[in-house]
Design an enzyme around this catalytic site. Sequence first.
Site, PDB file in Angstrom:
ATOM      1  N   SER A 160      27.300   0.682  -8.282  1.00  0.00           N
ATOM      2  CA  SER A 160      26.595   1.961  -8.258  1.00  0.00           C
ATOM      3  C   SER A 160      27.519   3.055  -8.758  1.00  0.00           C
ATOM      4  O   SER A 160      28.747   2.957  -8.633  1.00  0.00           O
ATOM      5  CB  SER A 160      26.150   2.284  -6.828  1.00  0.00           C
ATOM      6  OG  SER A 160      25.758   3.644  -6.709  1.00  0.00           O
ATOM      7  N   TYR A 186      28.867   3.213   1.882  1.00  0.00           N
ATOM      8  CA  TYR A 186      28.216   2.677   0.690  1.00  0.00           C
ATOM      9  C   TYR A 186      29.124   2.820  -0.528  1.00  0.00           C
ATOM     10  O   TYR A 186      29.309   1.875  -1.303  1.00  0.00           O
ATOM     11  CB  TYR A 186      26.890   3.389   0.455  1.00  0.00           C
ATOM     12  CG  TYR A 186      26.147   2.941  -0.776  1.00  0.00           C
ATOM     13  CD1 TYR A 186      25.485   1.723  -0.807  1.00  0.00           C
ATOM     14  CD2 TYR A 186      26.105   3.737  -1.912  1.00  0.00           C
ATOM     15  CE1 TYR A 186      24.806   1.303  -1.947  1.00  0.00           C
ATOM     16  CE2 TYR A 186      25.428   3.332  -3.047  1.00  0.00           C
ATOM     17  CZ  TYR A 186      24.783   2.109  -3.065  1.00  0.00           C
ATOM     18  OH  TYR A 186      24.118   1.697  -4.199  1.00  0.00           O
TER      19      TYR A 186
END
Length: 331
Positions: A160, A186
């Site tokens: 990501s 994350y």
Amino acid sequence: MTHRQQPIGTGFTAASTVDDVLAGIDLTGKNIIVTGGHSGLGLVTTRALTAAGASVTVGSRDTERAAAAVAGIERVEVSRLDLMDPASIDAFVARYLESGRPLHILINNAGYPAPAEIVRDARGYEAQLATNHLGHFQLTLGLHPALQAADGARVVTTTSGAQRMSDILWDDPNFTGGGYHPGLAYAQSKTANVLFTVELDRRWADEGIRAFAAHPGVIATTSFNSAVGVAAQRAQGLIDEAGEPIIDPEHGKKNEAQGAATIVFGATSPLLAGRGGLYLNNSDVSQLDDDQPAPTAEEVTADVVSHSVDPKSAERLWHLTEQLLKEGSAK
């Protein structure tokens, strides 16, 4: 620090889809594993790869749900895989190796949606790090013999643009001392995906196994983005007032076919032959950009940054991961 993060001019764009990047590619006879290949980007990836002739094994914690999702798709099988459970990973690996099939492509795609409060696995490890990185690390190493047997293989790990937001929290990657934040956890796990790719490629490239980390863009319909709630999605510019996803690939907001394109590109494109250890974005090699501003509701920044491709950090993370897996097995 020298780096290889230079776009190669693939001709694809942010709006390119899985069909675009697979045009003219025949995957007949290729065996592929896609973790989480029954939902979201994983399901789009599974459909695209099988349409090109590949045989796909989907790894999923919920085999009944996965089987229902892939019903009717040719050359797909489902095998149980819980990336937070080392025994489940070992069992998945054993089943695949016992089949005697070479593994041409491994797509480490499954992820754990960021929980508001910290979740830990049975070893005490933070769930996002455990699923997104530790589990895929164990899985990949276990499947090494099958990747070797392919006589040319690729490992693609879905990452990501959040890798920009945090290096590895070297002193406390599992938040044992507090300070948990879902976005930070994350981001750390996504940086780990890229560093894993860098070191894996360094170690296995001579065996013909090349590794790539693929950033799919921001897709409003994925479980990670859906979990933040409608108000947060609107604030982030992911959905409009009617609740419909905003599709604007040039600014990083994509539909699933556009997002999965970079994953499939990394897995199959002949344009990447002889390359590896790279972070991909918009179906090309990402540039290195440490100066790009933080994401906004209008613009989602996604190019790779130095801490995510630092070879010294990549080797350090490899050793830390081995240590965590060893310590976890003793608990």
